[in-house]
Design an enzyme around this catalytic site. Structure first.
Site, short mmCIF file in Angstrom:
data_model
loop_
_atom_site.label_atom_id
_atom_site.label_comp_id
_atom_site.label_asym_id
_atom_site.label_seq_id
_atom_site.Cartn_x
_atom_site.Cartn_y
_atom_site.Cartn_z
N VAL A 54 14.83 -21.41 -7.86
CA VAL A 54 16.03 -21.87 -8.57
C VAL A 54 16.14 -21.24 -9.96
O VAL A 54 17.24 -20.91 -10.43
CB VAL A 54 16.09 -23.42 -8.63
CG1 VAL A 54 14.97 -23.99 -9.49
CG2 VAL A 54 17.44 -23.90 -9.15
N ASP A 55 15.02 -21.03 -10.64
CA ASP A 55 15.07 -20.55 -12.03
C ASP A 55 15.65 -19.14 -12.13
O ASP A 55 16.52 -18.88 -12.95
CB ASP A 55 13.67 -20.59 -12.65
CG ASP A 55 13.07 -21.99 -12.61
OD1 ASP A 55 13.84 -22.96 -12.72
OD2 ASP A 55 11.85 -22.11 -12.44
N SER A 56 15.17 -18.24 -11.28
CA SER A 56 15.68 -16.87 -11.36
C SER A 56 17.12 -16.79 -10.84
O SER A 56 17.91 -15.95 -11.30
CB SER A 56 14.77 -15.89 -10.60
OG SER A 56 14.70 -16.21 -9.24
N CYS A 96 -0.40 -10.93 -13.41
CA CYS A 96 0.74 -10.51 -12.61
C CYS A 96 1.92 -10.20 -13.52
O CYS A 96 2.65 -9.23 -13.31
CB CYS A 96 1.08 -11.61 -11.61
SG CYS A 96 2.45 -11.18 -10.56
N CYS A 99 0.81 -16.24 -7.81
CA CYS A 99 2.05 -15.57 -8.14
C CYS A 99 2.41 -14.62 -7.02
O CYS A 99 1.71 -13.64 -6.78
CB CYS A 99 1.80 -14.83 -9.46
SG CYS A 99 2.76 -13.39 -9.73
N MET A 135 10.72 -8.77 -5.43
CA MET A 135 9.44 -8.06 -5.33
C MET A 135 8.63 -8.60 -4.18
O MET A 135 8.32 -9.78 -4.13
CB MET A 135 8.61 -8.30 -6.59
CG MET A 135 9.13 -7.63 -7.80
SD MET A 135 8.17 -8.20 -9.24
CE MET A 135 9.37 -9.20 -10.07
N GLY A 163 13.72 -15.93 -5.27
CA GLY A 163 14.06 -16.88 -4.23
C GLY A 163 13.89 -18.31 -4.70
O GLY A 163 13.95 -19.25 -3.93
N LEU A 173 14.69 -11.55 -8.82
CA LEU A 173 15.07 -12.74 -8.04
C LEU A 173 13.90 -13.09 -7.13
O LEU A 173 13.54 -12.32 -6.24
CB LEU A 173 16.31 -12.44 -7.19
CG LEU A 173 17.68 -12.45 -7.86
CD1 LEU A 173 18.76 -12.15 -6.83
CD2 LEU A 173 17.97 -13.77 -8.55
#
Length: 397
Positions: free
Chosen positions: A14-16, A102, A202, A35, A12, A10
């Site tokens: 919208v996609d995750s 990453c 990233c 992370m 933070g 997650l």
């Protein structure tokens, strides 16, 4: 039957958030993990501390979805594997792609190991791409496929993943278009529904790259040379080649410049801050057409530029990848020396796919494009596809 456990990264965003929601809907046991990859707030652009805000949003999403949540601090590994590597590459005059790294080094390696240690069957991210499974010679082979949304396809960023990593990965939003993802988020009352897509490195947050580099790489003044479009070095004609490899080399060779090949038109603060094809930040006015960086020489600290985006110094038909840097996601399709393959390829994210031919030689892999490509940049990744499947990638030498 016991539910399969999935750990979602997650972020933070919208996609995750929607990825976590969809997995829960599909009956998985979902755990959210945020992370944290960066501590040094002195190089972020604004006073807001992006990771704090992001981890807070991730936590609120987890609460709303009623799934367990925790934060893992990966900043040591991130500094070691990504940041150090980036500085080293820039110092050598190459342009790294931290996002691809990453994914390979952090999300699908360090993070994946943590997830599996939590008893996860899979790891999931909010990437816009899809995973396919086919059977070859009796065993399962995983495919990395482009996302359904042509504007958001992120398969390129995952071009260094392995069969092992793909076997443990799920991409829940890959079948959706971005507007559909936002719609689900707002219908489910997720706090991230209207949140803008993150820019910047990233996970480091909103970082200005030149300033970030300046902290580590000392500025030193050098000259900016403008090379005319009529420069002799571009008029090479097409020689008779003694061998196929000689021809491939010829197409992939970059032009070497000397200061005498053009006129000095200004100064800069360090060749290692500039990348090929760059247009902004040169601070030289008075040219008819905008100036583009054709090449940087970090040893001599010279930047070579040319006017206009059709300048011949920007274009090349081919590129080379050393054998150590050739990576096949589809191991079963790996080329043997002297084999070729027709593919579609791109040399940067969001670039339309271009027709190309792969030529595997004993020394390495040549990628020869049907049409010359602009600003082929050492250190960046070339990725090759067949239809919408990403087959492999390599670092441009």
């Amino acid at each position: 039957m016991k539910k399969k456990r999935v750990v979602v990264g997650l972020s933070g965003g919208v996609d995750s958030s929607v990825a976590a929601f969809l997995l829960k809907e599909q009956g998985y046991e979902v755990i959210g993990l945020f992370m944290k990859n960066w501590h040094d707030d002195s190089v972020t652009i604004s006073d807001e501390c992006p990771w704090l805000e992001d981890s807070n949003d991730a936590m609120l999403v987890a609460q709303k979805l009623d799934i367990p949540f925790q934060t893992v601090d990966l900043s040591e590994q991130y500094k070691e594997r990504i940041v150090k590597y980036m500085f080293h590459e820039y110092e050598m005059g190459r342009t790294p792609n931290p996002d691809v790294l990453c994914n390979r080094e952090i999300k699908f390696d360090v993070f994946m190991k943590i997830a599996l240690s939590l008893g996860a069957d899979f790891v999931a991210t909010g990437h816009y791409c899809r995973k396919g499974t086919i059977v070859r010679d009796g065993k399962e082979v995983y495919q990395l496929l482009a996302g359904k949304d042509p504007n958001k396809d992120q398969s390129y960023f995952l071009c260094q993943l392995s069969q092992q990593q793909l076997s443990k990965t799920l991409f829940p939003v890959g079948e959706l278009l971005k507007p559909e993802v936002r719609k689900i988020a707002s219908e489910e009352g997720l706090i991230t529904a209207e949140k803008r897509d993150s820019q910047g490195l990233c996970f480091i947050g909103k970082v200005r790259l030149p300033e970030f580099l300046q902290q580590q790489l000392a500025p030193k003044e050098g000259v900016i040379v403008e090379v005319p479009a009529e420069f002799e070095g571009y008029k090479r004609g097409t020689p008779n080649f003694a061998s196929e490899e000689e021809k491939l080399k010829y197409y992939s060779e970059k032009t070497n410049y000397a200061r005498s090949d053009g006129k000095v038109i200004g100064t800069h603060q360090g060749a290692h801050y500039f990348t090929k094809g760059q247009r902004k930040g040169l601070a030289v006015g008075g040219t008819q057409e905008p100036l583009f960086v054709l090449d940087t020489d970090v040893k001599e600290n010279v930047i070579y530029t040319g006017q206009g985006k059709t300048h011949p110094g920007l274009y090349r038909k081919g590129l080379y990848v050393t054998n150590e840097e050739v990576h096949w996601i589809r191991e079963d399709l790996r080329l043997a020396p002297d084999e070729t393959m027709e593919v579609l390829a791109r040399i940067r994210y969001r670039q339309p796919l271009e027709k190309a031919t792969l030529h595997q030689t004993v020394s390495g892999l040549y990628v020869i494009f049907e049409r010359p490509q602009s600003a082929i940049t050492e250190g960046q990744f070339v990725a090759w596809y067949r239809d919408d499947e990403l087959l492999g990638s390599g670092v441009i030498a």
